[in-house]
Design an enzyme around this catalytic site. Structure first.
Site, PDB file in Angstrom:
ATOM      1  N   ARG A  13       0.750  -1.379   0.103  1.00 54.20           N
ATOM      2  CA  ARG A  13       0.025  -0.077  -0.084  1.00 54.20           C
ATOM      3  C   ARG A  13       1.023   1.313   0.155  1.00 54.20           C
ATOM      4  O   ARG A  13       1.336   1.721   0.982  1.00 54.20           O
ATOM      5  CB  ARG A  13      -0.985  -0.017   1.273  1.00 54.20           C
ATOM      6  N   LYS A  57      -3.777   5.126   8.947  1.00 53.72           N
ATOM      7  CA  LYS A  57      -4.348   5.586   7.903  1.00 53.72           C
ATOM      8  C   LYS A  57      -5.361   6.820   8.225  1.00 53.72           C
ATOM      9  O   LYS A  57      -5.750   6.784   9.643  1.00 53.72           O
ATOM     10  CB  LYS A  57      -5.332   4.610   7.265  1.00 53.72           C
ATOM     11  N   SER A  72     -12.722  -2.963   0.964  1.00 53.94           N
ATOM     12  CA  SER A  72     -13.369  -2.486   2.367  1.00 53.94           C
ATOM     13  C   SER A  72     -14.602  -2.153   2.694  1.00 53.94           C
ATOM     14  O   SER A  72     -15.326  -1.398   1.586  1.00 53.94           O
ATOM     15  CB  SER A  72     -12.282  -0.950   2.453  1.00 53.94           C
TER      16      SER A  72
END
Length: 216
Positions: free
Chosen positions: A44, A147, A116
């Site tokens: 990521r 995040k 998600s």
């Protein structure tokens, strides 16, 4: 690689923004996590603290994939279809505002697709796409600094609500640490996803073991 729910048991997500832009440290952490029993890796590379250009992302992604292939573990890429294809990753993970899973599936039905779903409302809104999705990432369970989250944590109860309303396997995400993972020991989930529990660990082998066993 064919998807199996067991792949989600310990899902380590990482990018250079999580290692102070140190690619070598990232690779060391990935290898250590794999050697300790991590069952999936997600690359990521995202956010304002990520400075890699496209070529650098591809080069680092290929190095990560080399490690995951040796370990027999799938590599996922976070919402970057072109990067996933460039490094021959096994899967891709997208969020609610990212690329539609159906678009990805039409292009590459071989890719494992994760989506998600923070809560029950998002699960219901995602129904049209779920036919092509292999697993769900649900949370944040707890507050996370890894995040930027616009939706408040859903807690263990929120994860359970999503799990009770879908047949898709779930990996719980967000703020899960060694000292809190036991709260999920009875949740109907396939596994745990983490960033900081591993990137900030002083004993990665222990951390992976505790998270995989959910504190048991």
């Amino acid at each position: 690689m064919k998807f199996k729910p067991e792949m989600l048991q310990l899902y380590f997500t990482v990018g250079t923004q999580d290692t102070n832009n140190d690619s070598e440290k990232l690779l060391r952490l990935v290898k250590e996590a794999l050697d300790s029993g991590a069952t999936a890796i997600q690359y990521r590379e995202k956010g304002s603290n990520s400075y890699l250009n496209t070529e650098e992302k591809i080069n680092l992604g290929k190095k990560i994939h080399h490690l995951t292939k040796k370990a027999g573990v799938p590599l996922f890429v976070d919402d970057d279809y072109d990067l996933a294809r460039a490094i021959n990753a096994e899967g891709i993970h997208v969020g609610q505002s990212d690329t539609d899973p159906r678009v990805i599936y039409r292009k590459s039905p071989d890719l494992i697709i994760g989506l998600s779903v923070h809560n029950l409302a998002e699960l219901k809104a995602s129904q049209p796409a779920l036919k092509v999705v292999d697993y769900l990432g649900t949370g944040s369970v707890y507050v996370t600094t890894s995040k930027k989250e616009e939706i408040p944590p859903v807690g263990v109860s929120g994860v359970k609500k999503v799990a009770e309303n879908t047949n898709l396997p779930i990996v719980a995400i967000g703020g899960i640490q060694e000292d809190s993972v036991a709260t999920l020991k009875d949740a109907p989930i396939a596994g745990i996803a983490t960033i900081s529990a591993i990137t900030k660990s002083n004993n990665v082998a222990r951390t992976v073991k505790v998270l995989k066993q959910r504190g048991r």
